[in-house]
Design a protein around this motif. Structure first.
Motif, mmCIF file in Angstrom:
data_model
loop_
_atom_site.group_PDB
_atom_site.id
_atom_site.type_symbol
_atom_site.label_atom_id
_atom_site.label_comp_id
_atom_site.label_asym_id
_atom_site.label_seq_id
_atom_site.Cartn_x
_atom_site.Cartn_y
_atom_site.Cartn_z
ATOM 1 N N LEU A 2 0.825 -1.206 0.000
ATOM 2 C CA LEU A 2 0.000 0.000 0.000
ATOM 3 C C LEU A 2 0.862 1.259 0.000
ATOM 4 N N PRO A 3 0.405 2.324 -0.658
ATOM 5 C CA PRO A 3 1.103 3.604 -0.557
ATOM 6 C C PRO A 3 0.906 4.195 0.841
ATOM 7 N N THR A 4 1.752 5.130 1.191
ATOM 8 C CA THR A 4 1.746 5.698 2.535
ATOM 9 C C THR A 4 0.398 6.278 2.924
ATOM 10 N N ASP A 5 -0.306 6.923 1.986
ATOM 11 C CA ASP A 5 -1.566 7.586 2.340
ATOM 12 C C ASP A 5 -2.694 6.597 2.642
ATOM 13 N N LEU A 6 -2.504 5.303 2.357
ATOM 14 C CA LEU A 6 -3.523 4.306 2.655
ATOM 15 C C LEU A 6 -3.148 3.419 3.838
ATOM 16 N N LEU A 7 -2.031 3.721 4.477
ATOM 17 C CA LEU A 7 -1.633 2.980 5.672
ATOM 18 C C LEU A 7 -2.424 3.494 6.871
ATOM 19 N N ILE A 8 -2.808 2.577 7.741
ATOM 20 C CA ILE A 8 -3.558 2.942 8.944
ATOM 21 C C ILE A 8 -2.818 2.359 10.147
ATOM 22 N N HIS A 9 -2.110 3.208 10.862
ATOM 23 C CA HIS A 9 -1.361 2.785 12.037
ATOM 24 C C HIS A 9 -1.758 3.657 13.216
ATOM 25 N N ARG A 10 -1.736 3.094 14.401
ATOM 26 C CA ARG A 10 -1.882 3.898 15.617
ATOM 27 C C ARG A 10 -0.672 3.647 16.503
ATOM 28 N N GLN A 11 -0.444 4.560 17.432
ATOM 29 C CA GLN A 11 0.744 4.477 18.271
ATOM 30 C C GLN A 11 0.354 4.476 19.739
ATOM 31 N N ASN A 12 0.860 3.488 20.447
ATOM 32 C CA ASN A 12 0.651 3.376 21.886
ATOM 33 C C ASN A 12 2.001 3.554 22.558
ATOM 34 N N GLY A 13 2.281 4.760 23.028
ATOM 35 C CA GLY A 13 3.628 5.066 23.504
ATOM 36 C C GLY A 13 4.568 5.066 22.314
ATOM 37 N N GLU A 14 5.614 4.230 22.367
ATOM 38 C CA GLU A 14 6.511 4.096 21.234
ATOM 39 C C GLU A 14 6.109 2.944 20.320
ATOM 40 N N GLU A 15 5.136 2.145 20.732
ATOM 41 C CA GLU A 15 4.750 0.966 19.963
ATOM 42 C C GLU A 15 3.827 1.345 18.798
ATOM 43 N N ILE A 16 4.185 0.896 17.599
ATOM 44 C CA ILE A 16 3.386 1.115 16.406
ATOM 45 C C ILE A 16 2.469 -0.088 16.203
ATOM 46 N N ILE A 17 1.174 0.171 16.003
ATOM 47 C CA ILE A 17 0.201 -0.909 15.837
ATOM 48 C C ILE A 17 -0.516 -0.710 14.493
ATOM 49 N N PRO A 18 -0.212 -1.549 13.505
ATOM 50 C CA PRO A 18 -0.865 -1.402 12.196
ATOM 51 C C PRO A 18 -2.287 -1.938 12.206
ATOM 52 N N LYS A 19 -3.101 -1.407 11.300
ATOM 53 C CA LYS A 19 -4.478 -1.853 11.146
ATOM 54 C C LYS A 19 -4.514 -3.271 10.573
ATOM 55 N N ARG A 20 -5.329 -4.152 11.193
ATOM 56 C CA ARG A 20 -5.517 -5.498 10.663
ATOM 57 C C ARG A 20 -7.001 -5.833 10.706
ATOM 58 N N LEU A 21 -7.505 -6.326 9.595
ATOM 59 C CA LEU A 21 -8.917 -6.655 9.491
ATOM 60 C C LEU A 21 -9.186 -8.083 9.948
ATOM 61 N N LYS A 22 -10.268 -8.258 10.676
ATOM 62 C CA LYS A 22 -10.686 -9.601 11.059
ATOM 63 C C LYS A 22 -11.376 -10.265 9.870
ATOM 64 N N LEU A 23 -11.210 -11.560 9.750
ATOM 65 C CA LEU A 23 -11.880 -12.283 8.685
ATOM 66 C C LEU A 23 -13.262 -12.723 9.168
ATOM 67 N N ASP A 24 -14.089 -11.724 9.475
ATOM 68 C CA ASP A 24 -15.440 -12.010 9.944
ATOM 69 C C ASP A 24 -16.439 -11.792 8.809
ATOM 70 N N LYS A 25 -17.707 -11.972 9.101
ATOM 71 C CA LYS A 25 -18.751 -11.906 8.078
ATOM 72 C C LYS A 25 -18.775 -10.545 7.395
ATOM 73 N N MET A 26 -18.624 -9.473 8.183
ATOM 74 C CA MET A 26 -18.732 -8.125 7.626
ATOM 75 C C MET A 26 -17.595 -7.835 6.645
ATOM 76 N N THR A 27 -16.373 -8.131 7.049
ATOM 77 C CA THR A 27 -15.240 -7.826 6.174
ATOM 78 C C THR A 27 -15.216 -8.741 4.956
ATOM 79 N N LEU A 28 -15.622 -9.989 5.113
ATOM 80 C CA LEU A 28 -15.682 -10.899 3.963
ATOM 81 C C LEU A 28 -16.725 -10.428 2.951
ATOM 82 N N GLU A 29 -17.845 -9.907 3.440
ATOM 83 C CA GLU A 29 -18.869 -9.372 2.529
ATOM 84 C C GLU A 29 -18.343 -8.144 1.790
#
Length: 404
Positions: A2-29
């Motif tokens: 993905l290009p930088t503008d489509l990355l979704i990360h959050r930061q908890n202190g110094e820890e970087i946490i990237p966005k990850r989608l669950k493979l549930d019914k909503m995301t599969l649809e």
């Protein structure tokens, strides 16, 4: 990725946490909906597809996720081509040159297209219509390219690729990465080391096959001005790492503060229990037809010596050597066999340098007579290994003779 503008990360202190989608019914649809949108767009222009994606996106708050999934589909599973009976650049040169001689108006535009069509019909000795000239003028722009093929992934594969891409994006700004490849099947190490070389990563390797390896990789911001170019190479290595059974890594990142626009330090860790799925193919059983042919012939040979594939690793300062085969006798004797059939001078120089630095007395080198070692600057008088010469094929009997 993905290009930088489509990355979704959050930061908890110094820890970087990237966005990850669950493979549930909503995301599969959602994945199914996007895949269907691309499937229905085959034969249409990229511009039409983009407009359909915008309609699907609507005004929902998860627009960035939808754009990310669409980007992966477009960049990894689509084939867009210029479809025009006439070469667009040639058309523009001729149309612009002729239209410059008259005042712009609907009438003059139509006259220009008709004149160009008549000229091309005469030159090509076939009928060229004014509409074809009009349609071909900008057929090479991205929005006018035609989606001619769509290799649709499964919804699960699309979501796996999205999650992996979000994690890969973390490494765009890596300043250092420390990777521990724990004790694994040696063939898995070799695949990893190949990708390190393929992406031209500056790595320092320590350890051995019994305990594992520590690989230190310098990132882009440790050597240059903050840039994603080298970070992209690190990110491309991550899918290869997923083929290794046991590993862990930690990295130091340079991230830009959203409010102050200043650089700050972040950290990211990952291990083999991360649940990410690689789209890279696993390693091939053999590196070449030469190795495969030798192994096949050995299997039909009646010998007490057992041939094993890439099961031993020889640590050398700052790197590692993985011989092609190991030969084991029931009485406990073992030898390592390395087949040298590749001709590039840089490869030969590196290979023989590794052999010298390994200082192993149980190593057999099978060298092709077709190689010009002298031209490559390789001398064999100080190589601490038994040497076998072969022509087109390496015969097991020659190796047996060296063993005995």
């Amino acid at each position: 990725m993905l290009p930088t503008d489509l990355l979704i990360h959050r930061q908890n202190g110094e820890e970087i946490i990237p966005k990850r989608l669950k493979l549930d019914k909503m995301t599969l649809e959602l994945a199914v909906e996007l895949i269907d949108c691309f499937r229905e767009a085959v034969g249409m222009t990229q511009g039409v597809l983009e407009r359909q994606l915008l309609e699907l996106e609507g005004d929902t708050t998860d627009y960035k996720v939808k754009r990310g999934l669409a980007y992966i589909l477009k960049s990894s599973f689509c084939t867009f081509e210029v479809v025009s009976p006439l070469e667009p650049q040639m058309l523009r040169e001729r149309v612009f040159a002729l239209s410059a001689k008259s005042v712009s108006s609907p009438q003059s535009t139509q006259a220009t297209l008709s004149k160009i069509a008549d000229e091309l019909s005469h030159e090509f000795e076939r009928e060229v219509l004014p509409q074809q000239v009009h349609d071909g003028l900008y057929a090479d722009l991205n929005e006018n390219k035609i989606l001619i093929a769509f290799d649709a992934p499964s919804p699960e594969d699309l979501l796996h690729r999205y999650n992996l891409s979000q994690v890969q994006g973390v490494f765009y700004r890596a300043s250092q990465l420390s990777l521990n490849a724990h004790r694994n099947v040696p063939g898995e190490y070799k695949l990893l080391f190949r990708y390190l070389k393929l992406f031209q990563l500056m790595a320092y390797i320590e350890g051995d096959a019994d305990h594992g390896f520590t690989i230190t990789i310098d990132g882009p911001t440790s050597l240059f001005n903050p840039s994603t170019r080298y970070g992209l190479a690190i990110a491309k290595m991550i899918p290869a790492l997923l083929h290794v059974t046991r590993w862990s890594l930690s990295s130091i990142l340079q991230t830009r503060d959203f409010y102050t626009n200043s650089w700050k330090t972040g950290r990211f860790t990952l291990n083999s229990e991360c649940g990410l799925v690689s789209h890279y193919p696993p390693g091939k059983p053999y590196d070449s037809m030469l190795e495969a042919s030798f192994a096949d012939k050995w299997d039909s040979l009646k010998s007490d010596w057992v041939l094993e594939r890439e099961v031993d690793l020889v640590p050398i300062p700052g790197s590692v050597m993985i011989p092609d085969f190991r030969l084991v006798h029931p009485d406990g004797r073992t030898f390592l066999l390395e087949i040298v059939g590749y001709w590039r001078p840089e490869y030969l120089q590196k290979k023989f340098s590794q052999v010298r630095r390994a200082e192993r007395d149980d190593l057999i080198l099978a060298i092709s007579e077709r190689l010009n070692l002298e031209k490559a600057g390789v001398k064999l008088n100080d190589v601490p290994a038994r040497i076998i010469w072969f022509k087109d094929k390496l015969l097991p009997k020659a190796v047996l003779a060296a063993l005995e």
